[in-house]
Write a protein that holds these residues in place. Structure first.
Motif, short mmCIF file in Angstrom:
data_model
loop_
_atom_site.label_atom_id
_atom_site.label_comp_id
_atom_site.label_asym_id
_atom_site.label_seq_id
_atom_site.Cartn_x
_atom_site.Cartn_y
_atom_site.Cartn_z
N LEU A 1 -15.42 -25.56 12.19
CA LEU A 1 -15.94 -23.88 13.52
C LEU A 1 -16.89 -23.20 12.68
CD1 LEU A 1 -15.34 -21.99 10.60
CD2 LEU A 1 -12.89 -22.56 11.14
N SER B 1 -8.85 -25.71 14.91
CA SER B 1 -9.11 -24.14 13.67
C SER B 1 -8.53 -23.16 15.22
CB SER B 1 -10.61 -23.24 13.74
OG SER B 1 -10.67 -23.66 15.12
N VAL B 2 -7.47 -22.66 14.51
CA VAL B 2 -7.41 -21.32 15.61
C VAL B 2 -7.65 -20.44 15.77
CG1 VAL B 2 -5.42 -20.30 13.36
CG2 VAL B 2 -4.64 -20.13 16.03
N ARG C 1 -10.88 -13.30 10.39
CA ARG C 1 -13.00 -13.67 10.62
C ARG C 1 -13.42 -12.42 9.64
NH1 ARG C 1 -11.21 -17.98 11.08
NH2 ARG C 1 -12.24 -19.73 12.70
N HIS D 1 -12.68 -19.25 2.29
CA HIS D 1 -12.61 -19.61 3.60
C HIS D 1 -11.94 -20.77 3.20
CE1 HIS D 1 -13.00 -19.12 8.40
NE2 HIS D 1 -11.89 -19.64 7.59
N ARG E 1 -4.27 -29.62 7.00
CA ARG E 1 -5.65 -29.72 7.00
C ARG E 1 -5.75 -31.33 7.73
NH1 ARG E 1 -10.25 -27.39 4.88
NH2 ARG E 1 -9.55 -25.02 6.28
O1 LIG Z 1 -9.50 -20.82 12.52
C1 LIG Z 1 -8.72 -21.06 11.17
O2 LIG Z 1 -8.55 -22.25 12.21
C2 LIG Z 1 -9.20 -21.06 10.48
O3 LIG Z 1 -10.23 -19.67 9.58
C3 LIG Z 1 -9.83 -21.82 9.24
O4 LIG Z 1 -8.60 -22.51 9.52
#
Ligand SMILES: O=C(O)[C@H](O)CO
Length: 305
Positions: free
Chosen positions: A36, A59-60, A222, A270, A279
């Motif tokens: 990100l 990332s999501v 966010r 974060h 991860r």
């Molecule tokens: O968007 C995401 O994946 C998170 O903010 C980080 O894992």
């Protein structure tokens, strides 16, 4: 290096790849796997050129991707939902409890001599039992948070979103309410929405001024959804009781930022998805999305543009 029939170049560092370097390296690539910290915008897509078929983000969240620009060029996008839901929900609960029960303040007091005799109202916080928990943006993560909070004897879950989401809401018996009602009724408010032009700055004075004095505001989505000046004002004047933030604007938040001066604001760097298991799962999924995209096959998790 060549793996799975793919030649790739890896930025072998935990620090983000410098933009100029990235702009040079992407030239002629068929695919990009990013995190990100990389802005995938028109400039970068231009630099990559017409070969680029797929962008896979680990990332999501996808607010660092210019979706319009990607769509325009027919570039497919992979992301990593689901595999991080449990981890993010767990951290959200931890942050909520740390904020509402003032854990950071308490350990600081214990360590630095503030711990005197037992005092009746010292370090009192707010408990979840009999509370109303509000969720701003009900998706997979919001549901997972509610499931974890339920055993703490929460009285009621409420949520708001662009439209009711009965399938998800039924899983946690959450009631759909308006944005104003969410502000007025929530003892705890968890922000779980994606950052989009519609949600940018949505948590501002208009929200905070309607919230309860005992309310705890939690954001693990966010930083951009929050107007931080307004949040500072709300916290420092006692308009709301506390805030727990895993995300800020900018990141990292400068150490001299006013929010760091507030005892009732807990700030994490974060880390919501930061477990080894998650991860690893995110990186495997991002790699599989990329490979599928390069082969023109269905991706395990494709973002529909
Ligand atoms: O968007 C995401 O994946 C998170 O903010 C980080 O894992």
């Amino acid at each position: 290096l060549g793996v799975c029939g793919v030649q790739f170049e890896m930025w072998d560092s935990d620090e983000p790849v410098p933009r100029v370097e990235l702009l040079k390296k992407v030239k002629g690539c068929d695919g990009i796997l990013c995190v990100l910290t990389e802005k995938i915008d028109a400039q970068l897509l231009e630099a990559a050129g017409p070969n680029l078929k797929v962008v896979s983000t680990m990332s999501v969240g996808f607010d660092h991707l210019s979706l319009d620009e990607l769509k325009k060029r027919g570039i497919r996008v992979g992301y990593t939902p689901d595999v991080l839901t449990d981890c993010v929900a767990e951290l959200t609960v931890a942050l909520l409890l740390a904020t509402s029960r003032r854990l950071i303040e308490a350990t600081h007091e214990a360590k630095t001599g503030g711990w005197g005799t037992w005092r009746t109202l010292w370090l009192c916080g707010h408990e979840l039992a009999n509370s109303t928990v509000g969720i701003l943006g009900l998706g997979r993560i919001g549901v997972a948070i509610a499931e974890r909070l339920k055993p703490f004897k929460v009285k009621k879950f409420i949520y708001t979103d662009v439209a009711p989401r009965p399938e998800l809401a039924n899983m946690i018996e959450a009631e759909y309410v308006s944005f104003d009602e969410l502000a007025k009724q929530s003892d705890f408010l968890a922000v779980c929405c994606a950052l989009t032009p519609e949600t940018h700055g949505i948590c501002n004075w208009n929200l905070f001024s309607k919230m309860k004095k005992n309310a705890i505001f939690i954001n693990t989505s966010r930083g951009g959804v929050v107007n931080q000046e307004d949040l500072y004002e709300a916290l420092s004047t006692g308009l709301i009781a506390g805030a727990g933030l895993d995300v800020t604007t900018p990141e990292p938040l400068p150490t001299h930022h006013p929010l760091f001066t507030l005892k009732n604001c807990v700030i994490l760097p974060h880390i919501a998805s930061a477990s080894y298991t998650t991860r690893n799962a995110m990186s495997a999924l991002a790699a599989n999305n990329l490979l599928a995209g390069l082969r023109g096959e269905p991706m395990p998790k494709e973002l529909k543009l």
